[in-house]
Design a protein around this motif. Structure first.
Motif, PDB file in Angstrom:
ATOM      1  N   ALA A  56      11.832  -8.651  -0.025  1.00  0.00           N
ATOM      2  CA  ALA A  56      11.756  -8.150   1.320  1.00  0.00           C
ATOM      3  C   ALA A  56      10.756  -6.947   1.298  1.00  0.00           C
ATOM      4  CB  ALA A  56      13.197  -7.575   1.469  1.00  0.00           C
ATOM      5  N   GLU A  57      10.443  -6.160   0.264  1.00  0.00           N
ATOM      6  CA  GLU A  57       9.483  -5.314   0.345  1.00  0.00           C
ATOM      7  C   GLU A  57       7.910  -5.579   0.279  1.00  0.00           C
ATOM      8  OE1 GLU A  57      11.910  -5.285  -2.052  1.00  0.00           O
ATOM      9  OE2 GLU A  57      13.402  -4.099  -1.048  1.00  0.00           O
ATOM     10  N   TYR A  58       7.868  -7.054  -0.157  1.00  0.00           N
ATOM     11  CA  TYR A  58       6.530  -7.435  -0.154  1.00  0.00           C
ATOM     12  C   TYR A  58       6.079  -7.955   1.028  1.00  0.00           C
ATOM     13  CZ  TYR A  58       2.358 -10.352  -2.107  1.00  0.00           C
ATOM     14  OH  TYR A  58       1.128 -10.588  -2.229  1.00  0.00           O
ATOM     15  N   THR A  59       4.770  -7.713   1.540  1.00  0.00           N
ATOM     16  CA  THR A  59       4.279  -8.378   2.881  1.00  0.00           C
ATOM     17  C   THR A  59       2.825  -8.515   2.512  1.00  0.00           C
ATOM     18  OG1 THR A  59       3.947  -7.932   5.084  1.00  0.00           O
ATOM     19  CG2 THR A  59       3.591  -5.933   3.598  1.00  0.00           C
ATOM     20  N   ALA A  60       2.130  -9.672   3.565  1.00  0.00           N
ATOM     21  CA  ALA A  60       0.903  -9.873   3.681  1.00  0.00           C
ATOM     22  C   ALA A  60       0.203  -8.759   4.474  1.00  0.00           C
ATOM     23  CB  ALA A  60       0.692 -11.141   4.039  1.00  0.00           C
ATOM     24  N   VAL A  61      -1.045  -8.623   4.467  1.00  0.00           N
ATOM     25  CA  VAL A  61      -1.854  -7.744   5.143  1.00  0.00           C
ATOM     26  C   VAL A  61      -3.026  -8.690   5.921  1.00  0.00           C
ATOM     27  CG1 VAL A  61      -3.280  -5.782   5.417  1.00  0.00           C
ATOM     28  CG2 VAL A  61      -1.117  -5.604   3.800  1.00  0.00           C
ATOM     29  N   VAL A  62      -3.336  -8.560   7.074  1.00  0.00           N
ATOM     30  CA  VAL A  62      -4.375  -9.351   7.562  1.00  0.00           C
ATOM     31  C   VAL A  62      -5.538  -8.602   8.083  1.00  0.00           C
ATOM     32  CG1 VAL A  62      -4.932 -11.149   9.188  1.00  0.00           C
ATOM     33  CG2 VAL A  62      -2.435 -11.216   8.046  1.00  0.00           C
ATOM     34  N   VAL A  63      -6.626  -8.644   7.299  1.00  0.00           N
ATOM     35  CA  VAL A  63      -7.644  -7.745   7.665  1.00  0.00           C
ATOM     36  C   VAL A  63      -8.583  -8.534   8.599  1.00  0.00           C
ATOM     37  CG1 VAL A  63      -9.796  -6.259   7.182  1.00  0.00           C
ATOM     38  CG2 VAL A  63      -7.696  -6.226   5.782  1.00  0.00           C
TER      39      VAL A  63
ATOM     40  N   GLU B 122       6.042  -0.008   1.093  1.00  0.00           N
ATOM     41  CA  GLU B 122       6.089   1.402   0.931  1.00  0.00           C
ATOM     42  C   GLU B 122       5.022   2.020   0.039  1.00  0.00           C
ATOM     43  OE1 GLU B 122       8.306   3.328   2.612  1.00  0.00           O
ATOM     44  OE2 GLU B 122       9.156   1.360   3.311  1.00  0.00           O
ATOM     45  N   SER B 123       3.787   1.145  -0.116  1.00  0.00           N
ATOM     46  CA  SER B 123       2.755   1.739  -0.662  1.00  0.00           C
ATOM     47  C   SER B 123       2.138   2.561  -0.004  1.00  0.00           C
ATOM     48  CB  SER B 123       1.998   0.407  -1.198  1.00  0.00           C
ATOM     49  OG  SER B 123       1.367  -0.290  -0.162  1.00  0.00           O
ATOM     50  N   GLN B 124       0.816   3.351  -0.919  1.00  0.00           N
ATOM     51  CA  GLN B 124       0.409   4.310  -0.078  1.00  0.00           C
ATOM     52  C   GLN B 124      -0.661   3.628   1.016  1.00  0.00           C
ATOM     53  OE1 GLN B 124      -3.119   6.131  -2.235  1.00  0.00           O
ATOM     54  NE2 GLN B 124      -2.318   7.988  -1.454  1.00  0.00           N
ATOM     55  N   LYS B 125      -1.197   2.453   0.524  1.00  0.00           N
ATOM     56  CA  LYS B 125      -2.189   1.683   1.326  1.00  0.00           C
ATOM     57  C   LYS B 125      -1.680   1.198   2.550  1.00  0.00           C
ATOM     58  CE  LYS B 125      -2.507  -1.477  -1.839  1.00  0.00           C
ATOM     59  NZ  LYS B 125      -1.264  -1.497  -2.600  1.00  0.00           N
ATOM     60  N   LEU B 126      -0.328   0.918   2.424  1.00  0.00           N
ATOM     61  CA  LEU B 126       0.325   0.488   3.788  1.00  0.00           C
ATOM     62  C   LEU B 126       0.643   1.617   4.745  1.00  0.00           C
ATOM     63  CD1 LEU B 126       0.751  -2.354   4.788  1.00  0.00           C
ATOM     64  CD2 LEU B 126       3.142  -2.309   4.451  1.00  0.00           C
ATOM     65  N   ARG B 127       1.085   2.755   4.003  1.00  0.00           N
ATOM     66  CA  ARG B 127       1.227   3.907   4.831  1.00  0.00           C
ATOM     67  C   ARG B 127       0.139   4.318   5.498  1.00  0.00           C
ATOM     68  NH1 ARG B 127       4.039   5.580   0.016  1.00  0.00           N
ATOM     69  NH2 ARG B 127       2.267   7.440  -0.189  1.00  0.00           N
ATOM     70  N   SER B 128      -1.138   4.039   4.885  1.00  0.00           N
ATOM     71  CA  SER B 128      -2.430   4.568   5.409  1.00  0.00           C
ATOM     72  C   SER B 128      -2.654   3.822   6.369  1.00  0.00           C
ATOM     73  CB  SER B 128      -3.545   4.600   4.405  1.00  0.00           C
ATOM     74  OG  SER B 128      -3.010   5.568   3.200  1.00  0.00           O
ATOM     75  N   LEU B 129      -2.668   2.480   6.278  1.00  0.00           N
ATOM     76  CA  LEU B 129      -2.926   1.301   7.388  1.00  0.00           C
ATOM     77  C   LEU B 129      -2.161   1.564   8.726  1.00  0.00           C
ATOM     78  CD1 LEU B 129      -3.719  -1.355   5.084  1.00  0.00           C
ATOM     79  CD2 LEU B 129      -5.548  -0.113   6.349  1.00  0.00           C
ATOM     80  N   ARG B 130      -0.819   1.977   8.342  1.00  0.00           N
ATOM     81  CA  ARG B 130       0.010   2.118   9.674  1.00  0.00           C
ATOM     82  C   ARG B 130      -0.677   3.226  10.450  1.00  0.00           C
ATOM     83  NH1 ARG B 130       4.574   1.171   6.124  1.00  0.00           N
ATOM     84  NH2 ARG B 130       5.610  -0.913   6.247  1.00  0.00           N
ATOM     85  N   ALA B 131      -0.875   4.347   9.698  1.00  0.00           N
ATOM     86  CA  ALA B 131      -1.648   5.689  10.460  1.00  0.00           C
ATOM     87  C   ALA B 131      -2.693   5.328  11.010  1.00  0.00           C
ATOM     88  CB  ALA B 131      -1.764   6.886   9.339  1.00  0.00           C
TER      89      ALA B 131
ATOM     90  N   GLY C 217      -3.941  13.289   6.690  1.00  0.00           N
ATOM     91  CA  GLY C 217      -3.037  13.797   5.431  1.00  0.00           C
ATOM     92  C   GLY C 217      -3.588  13.559   3.920  1.00  0.00           C
ATOM     93  N   ASP C 218      -3.702  12.106   3.864  1.00  0.00           N
ATOM     94  CA  ASP C 218      -4.127  11.717   2.498  1.00  0.00           C
ATOM     95  C   ASP C 218      -5.798  11.827   2.073  1.00  0.00           C
ATOM     96  OD1 ASP C 218      -1.587  11.050   1.611  1.00  0.00           O
ATOM     97  OD2 ASP C 218      -1.613   8.991   2.120  1.00  0.00           O
ATOM     98  N   GLY C 219      -6.528  11.970   3.140  1.00  0.00           N
ATOM     99  CA  GLY C 219      -7.906  11.893   3.198  1.00  0.00           C
ATOM    100  C   GLY C 219      -8.403  10.204   2.613  1.00  0.00           C
ATOM    101  N   ALA C 220      -9.483  10.266   2.106  1.00  0.00           N
ATOM    102  CA  ALA C 220      -9.947   8.905   1.575  1.00  0.00           C
ATOM    103  C   ALA C 220      -9.311   8.380   0.368  1.00  0.00           C
ATOM    104  CB  ALA C 220     -11.461   8.762   1.533  1.00  0.00           C
ATOM    105  N   THR C 221      -8.764   7.153   0.356  1.00  0.00           N
ATOM    106  CA  THR C 221      -8.006   6.670  -0.773  1.00  0.00           C
ATOM    107  C   THR C 221      -8.775   5.026  -0.988  1.00  0.00           C
ATOM    108  OG1 THR C 221      -6.139   5.986   0.581  1.00  0.00           O
ATOM    109  CG2 THR C 221      -6.036   8.147  -0.759  1.00  0.00           C
ATOM    110  N   VAL C 222      -8.693   4.475  -2.185  1.00  0.00           N
ATOM    111  CA  VAL C 222      -9.268   3.332  -2.530  1.00  0.00           C
ATOM    112  C   VAL C 222      -8.410   2.979  -3.504  1.00  0.00           C
ATOM    113  CG1 VAL C 222     -11.178   4.226  -4.050  1.00  0.00           C
ATOM    114  CG2 VAL C 222     -11.375   1.946  -2.966  1.00  0.00           C
ATOM    115  N   ARG C 223      -8.124   1.629  -3.685  1.00  0.00           N
ATOM    116  CA  ARG C 223      -7.401   0.926  -4.715  1.00  0.00           C
ATOM    117  C   ARG C 223      -7.873  -0.675  -4.574  1.00  0.00           C
ATOM    118  NH1 ARG C 223      -6.254   2.187  -0.042  1.00  0.00           N
ATOM    119  NH2 ARG C 223      -4.750   3.805  -0.528  1.00  0.00           N
ATOM    120  N   SER C 224      -7.887  -1.247  -5.961  1.00  0.00           N
ATOM    121  CA  SER C 224      -7.891  -2.610  -5.947  1.00  0.00           C
ATOM    122  C   SER C 224      -6.915  -3.579  -5.770  1.00  0.00           C
ATOM    123  CB  SER C 224      -8.339  -2.903  -7.427  1.00  0.00           C
ATOM    124  OG  SER C 224      -9.779  -2.357  -7.764  1.00  0.00           O
TER     125      SER C 224
END
Length: 269
Positions: A225-232, A132-141, A106-113
């Motif tokens: 509650a809206e803040y979460t860690a992401v583990v790569v 609810e950020s775009q990066k987390l929505r993308s990573l869920r998909a 849906g979003d294609g390739a996206t990048v952020r710092s």
């Protein structure tokens, strides 16, 4: 850089060609030949000026010597830690900034710092974001992602898959943030579209949080509650170091194998 006087000279040449076309010789072949000569002369002067003022490309001035294969550490995690530590020693907190690239149909390739918080012993790399950020929505998909660090002539690419951190990891990630960032995140809905009034309201809300919690170390700011860690969790670490003549630079890739990250080999730069 073309000097101003030469720009004027070029304009005079073009103007001369125009005047010839507007003269009584308009219908003659001589007029067109003369006009072409004037325009060609103007272009020639411009090209000569650019060539005269052009500086030749030179190799980068590298602060690092070439990397020999026998000098590499046995594990990519060790190499990563060494380069990150050197960068932080030189540049401070800003050296921990990394790019996170994701992709979805849906979003294609996206990048952020984002800010790299830490690397765990297993090689996993931590950053934080809004749920609810775009990066987390993308990573869920699609949990596949790539991280990119860049410090002058050095670059690290980390490819792997992302997982959402648990409450303990998220609390720790929030606790590592600078105090003013913690307070800001309590009032922000990152990525949501707002108008100018809402932007000003956010500043006012932040000021209230500063007054409530202060910018000192205490009291502790509770994690939203809206803040979460992401583990790569990495599959590969790729290291690039430039600065050598002819772009014959150093590039090595390390890959996951039985819980370690041994060297796979050298890549053409």
């Amino acid at each position: 850089f073309v000097p101003f006087w030469q720009i004027l000279q070029d304009q005079r040449m073009t103007s001369l060609a125009t005047q010839i076309l507007d003269s009584k010789f308009m219908d003659s072949k001589l007029a067109y030949a003369a006009a072409g000569f004037g325009a060609g002369l103007a272009a020639g002067v411009a090209c000569w000026s650019l060539k005269r003022n052009q500086k030749p490309l030179t190799p980068w001035n590298s602060n690092f010597s070439a990397i020999e294969r026998q000098d590499l550490p046995a594990d990519g995690r060790e190499f990563f830690s060494a380069w990150l530590s050197e960068a932080v020693a030189r540049e401070g907190f800003s050296a921990q900034v990394m790019a996170v690239a994701t992709s979805t149909p849906g979003d294609g390739a996206t990048v952020r710092s984002v800010i790299c918080h830490k690397m765990n012993e297993d090689g996993s790399i931590i950053f934080g974001t809004n749920t609810e950020s775009q990066k987390l929505r993308s990573l869920r998909a699609d949990p596949r992602c790539e991280l990119l660090f860049r410090w002058g002539d050095r670059q690290i690419r980390v490819r792997g898959k992302a997982e959402i951190g648990d409450a303990q990891e998220s609390n720790a990630a929030f606790g590592r943030l600078p105090r003013h960032c913690q307070l800001g995140l309590t009032v922000l809905k990152q990525g949501s579209q707002i108008d100018e009034k809402q932007h000003k309201d956010s500043k006012a809300a932040y000021d209230k949080q500063v007054a409530k919690y202060s910018l000192d170390a205490v009291p502790e700011v509770p994690r939203p509650a809206e803040y979460t860690a992401v583990v790569v969790k990495p599959d590969t670490f790729e290291f690039y170091q430039g600065g050598q003549a002819g772009y014959i630079n150093d590039r090595f890739i390390f890959g996951r194998s039985s819980g370690r990250f041994p060297l796979i080999g050298r890549l053409q730069s």
